[in-house]
Design a protein around this motif. Structure first.
Motif, mmCIF file in Angstrom:
data_model
loop_
_atom_site.group_PDB
_atom_site.id
_atom_site.type_symbol
_atom_site.label_atom_id
_atom_site.label_comp_id
_atom_site.label_asym_id
_atom_site.label_seq_id
_atom_site.Cartn_x
_atom_site.Cartn_y
_atom_site.Cartn_z
ATOM 1 N N THR A 147 0.831 -1.210 0.000
ATOM 2 C CA THR A 147 0.000 0.000 0.000
ATOM 3 C C THR A 147 0.866 1.261 0.000
ATOM 4 N N GLY A 181 -4.973 2.518 9.203
ATOM 5 C CA GLY A 181 -4.680 3.019 7.864
ATOM 6 C C GLY A 181 -5.304 4.396 7.645
ATOM 7 N N TRP A 185 -3.690 7.759 6.349
ATOM 8 C CA TRP A 185 -4.130 8.234 5.041
ATOM 9 C C TRP A 185 -4.506 9.720 5.076
ATOM 10 N N PHE A 223 -6.776 -0.275 1.284
ATOM 11 C CA PHE A 223 -5.860 0.805 0.913
ATOM 12 C C PHE A 223 -5.032 0.520 -0.324
ATOM 13 N N SER A 224 -5.249 -0.613 -0.962
ATOM 14 C CA SER A 224 -4.387 -0.922 -2.100
ATOM 15 C C SER A 224 -5.070 -1.841 -3.100
#
Ligand code: UDP
Ligand code: MG
Length: 324
Positions: A147, A181, A185, A223-224
């Motif tokens: 990520t 996360g 972020w 997230f990825s």
């Protein structure tokens, strides 16, 4: 006077809540210039957690609570707390005293220095099952590779944030939440406070290995999209290899004639490709299930009862709540 809300997600924490409140309130009473409010989230506890919270609320004015209609998980608990908070600063901490209340004054110093967020970071994993530490280290390494957000080893949810950051966190209203996360972020400047891991003395951890595994997968997939790209890349690589193998086999057949068909080679190829296909479908499935859950747009939590009277916008979640 600044207001600071302390959000405490609780699931079956009846044994520890009074000790938690005693220790924490003693520490915050010593801090001048701030008003502290506790927001306890009863996450559908099956023990006397809500009773203890209500007893505390009837004795102390600064105790607020939200009681969920069932267990929605700690992520939902933290979201609800942030949503109902109104203070200029918000602290999130666990009820089990694994997040030392003695760090609160240091955290406040950090925000006074101008940081938007001051977060705690474990420097060791003393007392934790070795398999859990191993899995956790592997997850951090994998997640940071896959990520764009960089998770900090040992980072926990225990932190103070200013209102700007809290509002930013609340704009991410996905139902499959991975707060570690999300906190990274949204950005903002952060200060880390290292601390020695504290073992849980009362009650038990609410995480099973299965729930931790699901949490890790959610963390990466929310997230990825790198796993999807890896599947494409792997498929492409296998196609090239297969093409080369076909060419070699064709030439061998033309030059040396047909030999007895390779039973082992065929079996290996079928099993190998079968495994890869199943795995790829699994990766796709993870993303599709995320899309499916998000499109339902279900509330992140449902409050059954609260003593917080929140002015302003009534959200979908709050419409389900009954103020008393
Ligand atoms: N928690 C919660 N809902 C859940 C599981 C946990 O609100 O479904 C709360 C729990 O009461 C505690 C915090 O989240 O205050 C951390 O949980 P736990 O101590 O079980 O996790 P660990 O410290 O083992 O990571
Ligand atoms: Mg704990």
């Amino acid at each position: 006077m600044h207001n600071i809300d302390i959000i405490v997600p609780c699931y079956n924490e009846a044994e520890v809540l009074n000790i938690f409140y005693d220790k924490t309130s003693k520490i915050v009473k010593e801090i001048n210039g701030y008003n502290f409010n506790f927001i306890f989230i009863d996450d559908g506890s099956k023990d006397d957690t809500i009773k203890i919270i209500k007893d505390l609320a009837s004795s102390y004015e600064n105790i607020k609570y939200i009681s969920f209609s069932r267990n929605f998980g700690k992520e939902a608990g933290m979201y609800a707390g942030l949503k109902y908070s109104t203070g200029e600063y918000v602290i999130i901490m666990d009820a089990d005293l694994q997040h030392p209340p003695s760090l609160i004054p240091i955290m406040i110093e950090g925000v006074e220095e101008g940081y938007d967020c001051v977060a705690a970071k474990r420097i060791n994993r003393k007392g934790e099952a070795p398999i859990r530490s191993l899995f956790s280290n592997f997850f951090y390494k994998l997640s940071n590779k896959l990520t764009d957000i960089k998770l900090v080893q040992g980072a926990v949810d225990y932190r103070i944030m200013n209102r700007t950051m809290v509002d930013a966190v609340l704009t991410l209203s996905e139902s499959q939440r991975f707060s570690k996360g999300i906190f990274e972020w949204v950005g903002f400047n952060k200060k880390w406070i290292p601390y020695e891991n504290v073992e849980r003395t009362v009650g038990t951890t609410k995480w099973s290995f299965k729930s931790l595994f699901k949490y890790a997968i959610d963390g990466i997939t929310s997230f990825s999209v790198t796993p999807l790209k890896l599947v494409t890349g792997f498929g492409f690589f296998i196609s090239i290899m297969a093409f080369i193998y076909i060419l070699i086999t064709l030439i061998q057949t033309l030059v040396f004639g047909i030999k007895v068909p390779g039973y082992v080679t065929t079996l290996c190829a079928v099993l190998f490709l079968g495994g890869i296909i199943e795995f790829s479908i699994g990766v796709l499935g993870e993303y599709i299930s995320n899309i499916y859950m998000e499109t339902k747009n279900r509330p992140i939590f449902i409050a059954r009862e609260t003593n917080i009277c929140k002015k302003g916008n009534i959200s979908k979640n709050e419409q389900n709540s009954k103020n008393n």
